[in-house]
Write a protein that holds these residues in place. Structure first.
Motif, PDB file in Angstrom:
ATOM      1  N   LEU A   8      60.766   0.611  21.419  1.00  0.00           N
ATOM      2  CA  LEU A   8      60.146   1.493  20.421  1.00  0.00           C
ATOM      3  C   LEU A   8      61.081   1.705  19.230  1.00  0.00           C
ATOM      4  O   LEU A   8      61.503   2.827  18.948  1.00  0.00           O
ATOM      5  N   SER A   9      61.407   0.634  18.542  1.00  0.00           N
ATOM      6  CA  SER A   9      62.193   0.656  17.315  1.00  0.00           C
ATOM      7  C   SER A   9      63.384   1.613  17.398  1.00  0.00           C
ATOM      8  O   SER A   9      64.263   1.421  18.221  1.00  0.00           O
ATOM      9  N   ASP A  10      63.412   2.648  16.570  1.00  0.00           N
ATOM     10  CA  ASP A  10      64.581   3.533  16.468  1.00  0.00           C
ATOM     11  C   ASP A  10      64.855   4.347  17.728  1.00  0.00           C
ATOM     12  O   ASP A  10      65.956   4.882  17.889  1.00  0.00           O
ATOM     13  N   GLU A 114      68.955  11.139  13.550  1.00  0.00           N
ATOM     14  CA  GLU A 114      67.692  11.212  12.815  1.00  0.00           C
ATOM     15  C   GLU A 114      67.174   9.788  12.601  1.00  0.00           C
ATOM     16  O   GLU A 114      67.904   8.917  12.146  1.00  0.00           O
ATOM     17  N   VAL A 115      65.922   9.573  12.972  1.00  0.00           N
ATOM     18  CA  VAL A 115      65.351   8.232  12.901  1.00  0.00           C
ATOM     19  C   VAL A 115      64.126   8.201  11.987  1.00  0.00           C
ATOM     20  O   VAL A 115      63.560   9.230  11.658  1.00  0.00           O
ATOM     21  N   ALA A 116      63.736   6.980  11.630  1.00  0.00           N
ATOM     22  CA  ALA A 116      62.578   6.787  10.764  1.00  0.00           C
ATOM     23  C   ALA A 116      61.323   6.437  11.547  1.00  0.00           C
ATOM     24  O   ALA A 116      60.218   6.773  11.129  1.00  0.00           O
ATOM     25  N   ASP A 117      61.485   5.751  12.700  1.00  0.00           N
ATOM     26  CA  ASP A 117      60.322   5.228  13.413  1.00  0.00           C
ATOM     27  C   ASP A 117      60.517   5.344  14.916  1.00  0.00           C
ATOM     28  O   ASP A 117      61.382   4.690  15.493  1.00  0.00           O
ATOM     29  N   LEU A 118      59.701   6.166  15.548  1.00  0.00           N
ATOM     30  CA  LEU A 118      59.754   6.337  17.001  1.00  0.00           C
ATOM     31  C   LEU A 118      58.552   5.731  17.711  1.00  0.00           C
ATOM     32  O   LEU A 118      58.429   5.869  18.924  1.00  0.00           O
TER      33      LEU A 118
END
Length: 156
Positions: A8-10, A114-118
């Motif tokens: 799941l990406s980030d 802190e992430v952009a895409d979960l």
């Protein structure tokens, strides 16, 4: 303990940090690094008996740019908005373990990246989160080394 889901990406940032730290501290007698995809009661096995605990995980508050590292303690778990489900699990498990008289960490820190895409299914971090990976690894490494030295000086 790095938490996350590596598809799941980030959300994989905690796992990636842990994997780099596992290599760095592979032979260290006082530091044990785990990459964990568990939540809830499954976390208990990773926490019981630890003197200190560092958790690295993804968070999405929308209040700061992706790549920012929120450094919080156990008492701050409920106050950081937008926490991942892993954090709720960690806080609850710490309380549960203490109530059951298990040996639980005296020192708990959380590096919430802190992430952009979960939610996108992909095995790559977004560019801003990928760019912060080396910094988070260094911060976590310094924290672990400091804690190991603190505990080493406490031993008779």
């Amino acid at each position: 303990m790095g938490l996350g889901n590596d598809i799941l990406s980030d959300d994989a940032i905690g796992l990636m940090v842990a994997r780099e730290l596992q290599e760095r501290f592979a032979n260290h007698p006082m530091i044990d690094v785990e990459a964990v995809c568990e939540m809830g009661l499954g976390l208990l096995d990773y926490i019981i008996g630890r003197r200190a605990l560092l958790v690295v995980d993804a968070v999405q508050t929308g209040k700061v740019p992706a790549g920012y590292v929120h450094e919080v303690g156990e008492k701050d778990l409920p106050s950081l908005p937008g926490m991942s489900p892993h954090f709720l699990g960690v806080g609850e498990i710490l309380v549960l373990g203490r109530r059951m008289d298990y040996v639980m960490p005296e020192v708990v820190s959380i590096f919430a990246v802190e992430v952009a895409d979960l939610s996108t299914i992909k095995e790559q971090l977004t560019p801003p989160v990928a760019a912060c990976l080396p910094k988070v690894v260094e911060q976590a490494s310094a924290w672990l080394t400091h804690q190991a030295l603190q505990w080493q000086h406490r031993q008779p």
